[in-house]
Design a protein around this motif. Structure first.
Motif: not given
Length: 193
Positions: A35-38, A125-129, A168-171, A188-190
């Motif tokens: 799901r990561a964009d990177v 940015p675009g990375g995932v948790f 979501d609250r974290v960003g 996903k990090k915006r």
């Protein structure tokens, strides 16, 4: 990272941990990373213990971070890169990691908000948790919550939707990707916060 009683338990339990715990679900973890964009080339598995979940990840650089010295000895014996540390103060630079995983351990971490903020800091940015956890509202989940209280753990469980809201609250842009007793949420990090 874990409560003091939790760490002592895992230090003592480390020699037999892999004999009693099932292997991590490789397909679920790798689908979460997709799901990561990177491109995902560097992953940190926080609360990674013996490395059982880290081994399931199909990426070039895998790092286990845990506070339990006993568990990290097991991970090192498996040939994994290991860092002893606290997830509330990750020893990685800003935007230096493509993905972070936590498998069956987030509920042991005090101040989960600080953990999520630290993960957000180190992710590209675009990375995932990706977090795999236990749903306390399922029948098995209620039993696990009770069992961990009896053992004396300082666990804090969240439902899938509660975890999505926290991320979501974290960003993060968070979503539930698997439900059930063990569920998986991916944040996903915006690009901008």
């Amino acid at each position: 990272m874990h409560g003091i009683g939790d760490v002592r338990f895992f230090d003592r339990f480390a020699p037999i941990y892999d004999l009693v715990m099932p292997a991590a679900e490789a397909s679920t973890l790798n689908a979460a990373l997709e799901r990561a964009d990177v491109p995902v080339e560097r992953v940190v598995d926080i609360g990674g213990g013996s490395g059982r979940a880290t081994l399931a990840l199909d990426v070039p650089e895998r790092i286990v971070l845990d506070v339990s010295a006993g568990m990290l000895r097991r991970a090192r014996a498996r040939g994994l890169d290991c860092v002893r540390g606290d997830a509330r103060s990750l020893p990685f630079g800003a935007e230096s990691v493509d993905a972070v995983t936590v498998v069956d351990a987030f509920h042991h971490m005090p101040n989960q908000q600080s953990v999520a903020e630290e993960v957000y800091r180190i992710l590209e940015p675009g990375g995932v948790f990706a977090i795999s956890e236990f749903d306390p509202e399922t029948m098995l989940g209620r039993g696990l919550v009770l069992a961990e209280r009896v053992v004396g753990f300082g666990s804090s469980f969240a439902t899938p939707q509660e975890l999505v809201q926290r991320l979501d609250r974290v960003g993060f842009d968070a979503t539930v990707v698997e439900t059930g007793f063990e569920y998986t949420v991916v944040g996903k990090k915006r690009e901008s916060h």
